[in-house]
Design a protein around this motif. Structure first.
Motif, mmCIF file in Angstrom:
data_model
loop_
_atom_site.group_PDB
_atom_site.id
_atom_site.type_symbol
_atom_site.label_atom_id
_atom_site.label_comp_id
_atom_site.label_asym_id
_atom_site.label_seq_id
_atom_site.Cartn_x
_atom_site.Cartn_y
_atom_site.Cartn_z
ATOM 1 N N LYS A 6 -10.002 -42.365 -28.533
ATOM 2 C CA LYS A 6 -10.707 -42.951 -29.673
ATOM 3 C C LYS A 6 -11.700 -43.986 -29.175
ATOM 4 N N VAL A 7 -12.855 -44.006 -29.808
ATOM 5 C CA VAL A 7 -13.901 -44.965 -29.451
ATOM 6 C C VAL A 7 -13.428 -46.356 -29.846
ATOM 7 N N LYS A 8 -13.368 -47.254 -28.868
ATOM 8 C CA LYS A 8 -12.972 -48.633 -29.134
ATOM 9 C C LYS A 8 -14.193 -49.531 -29.294
ATOM 10 N N LEU A 9 -15.257 -49.230 -28.543
ATOM 11 C CA LEU A 9 -16.443 -50.079 -28.556
ATOM 12 C C LEU A 9 -17.650 -49.256 -28.123
ATOM 13 N N ILE A 10 -18.779 -49.457 -28.790
ATOM 14 C CA ILE A 10 -20.045 -48.859 -28.366
ATOM 15 C C ILE A 10 -21.023 -50.000 -28.163
ATOM 16 N N GLY A 11 -21.513 -50.136 -26.930
ATOM 17 C CA GLY A 11 -22.444 -51.210 -26.613
ATOM 18 C C GLY A 11 -23.881 -50.861 -26.984
ATOM 19 N N GLU A 12 -24.719 -51.877 -26.936
ATOM 20 C CA GLU A 12 -26.149 -51.690 -27.167
ATOM 21 C C GLU A 12 -26.800 -51.122 -25.909
ATOM 22 N N THR A 13 -27.917 -50.450 -26.073
ATOM 23 C CA THR A 13 -28.675 -49.943 -24.933
ATOM 24 C C THR A 13 -29.348 -51.121 -24.229
ATOM 25 N N LYS A 14 -29.183 -51.195 -22.899
ATOM 26 C CA LYS A 14 -29.793 -52.257 -22.094
ATOM 27 C C LYS A 14 -30.816 -51.635 -21.152
ATOM 28 N N THR A 15 -31.929 -52.326 -20.965
ATOM 29 C CA THR A 15 -32.991 -51.845 -20.080
ATOM 30 C C THR A 15 -33.073 -52.782 -18.879
ATOM 31 N N PHE A 16 -33.210 -52.193 -17.667
ATOM 32 C CA PHE A 16 -33.233 -52.964 -16.424
ATOM 33 C C PHE A 16 -34.476 -52.632 -15.612
ATOM 34 N N GLY A 17 -35.007 -53.630 -14.924
ATOM 35 C CA GLY A 17 -36.088 -53.435 -13.963
ATOM 36 C C GLY A 17 -37.414 -53.036 -14.569
ATOM 37 N N ASN A 18 -38.399 -52.886 -13.666
ATOM 38 C CA ASN A 18 -39.753 -52.518 -14.074
ATOM 39 C C ASN A 18 -39.876 -51.043 -14.439
ATOM 40 N N ASN A 19 -38.957 -50.230 -13.958
ATOM 41 C CA ASN A 19 -39.018 -48.786 -14.233
ATOM 42 C C ASN A 19 -38.439 -48.418 -15.586
ATOM 43 N N GLY A 20 -37.799 -49.375 -16.276
ATOM 44 C CA GLY A 20 -37.237 -49.094 -17.592
ATOM 45 C C GLY A 20 -35.937 -48.321 -17.554
ATOM 46 N N PHE A 21 -35.112 -48.519 -16.511
ATOM 47 C CA PHE A 21 -33.812 -47.863 -16.426
ATOM 48 C C PHE A 21 -32.949 -48.304 -17.608
ATOM 49 N N ARG A 22 -32.392 -47.330 -18.338
ATOM 50 C CA ARG A 22 -31.584 -47.632 -19.521
ATOM 51 C C ARG A 22 -30.123 -47.284 -19.276
ATOM 52 N N LYS A 23 -29.227 -48.117 -19.845
ATOM 53 C CA LYS A 23 -27.794 -47.883 -19.719
ATOM 54 C C LYS A 23 -27.104 -48.334 -21.008
#
Length: 125
Positions: A6-23
């Motif tokens: 079961k889903v306990k938590l869904i985080g927000e999308t975070k962007t890193f670095g100049n290349n726009g890496f998303r996680k």
């Protein structure tokens, strides 16, 4: 590999670095004798897969295990693991699809037509 829970938590999308890496991260609680809280990362375009899911929902996530080696400034080698998701499916929809549909009430059925005595033995042999 796959994990279910079961889903306990869904985080927000975070962007890193100049290349726009998303996680984006999701925590799944397994349903077993000793439940585990598993953090799964979705990266780049896979982040959007979490948009249609919500906390409390039963899901199955297809995952890859990732490992990295890193040498710190003191020269020590460290190892890190991550669980990376690439597909997520709702299990509640699957369970509903496999259920037997309810039987309609007797009033929904038309009565059978009465047979003539002549019609009951119309076999050609």
């Amino acid at each position: 590999m796959e994990i279910q829970g079961k889903v306990k938590l869904i985080g927000e999308t975070k962007t890193f670095g100049n290349n726009g890496f998303r996680k984006r991260e999701v925590v799944i609680t397994t349903e077993e004798q000793y439940p585990q809280h598993i953090l799964v990362e979705f990266v780049q375009d896979k982040c959007d897969l979490l948009n249609k899911h919500s906390v409390g929902e039963a899901v199955k996530i297809s995952i890859n295990l990732r490992g990295r080696e890193w040498t710190n400034p003191q020269g020590e080698v460290k190892y890190f693991n991550s669980v990376q998701g690439w597909r997520i499916e709702s299990l509640q929809a699957d369970q509903g699809g496999n259920a037997i549909p309810p039987v309609p009430p007797i009033e929904a059925f038309e009565p059978a037509e009465e047979l003539n005595e002549e019609d009951h033995d119309d076999l050609p042999f």
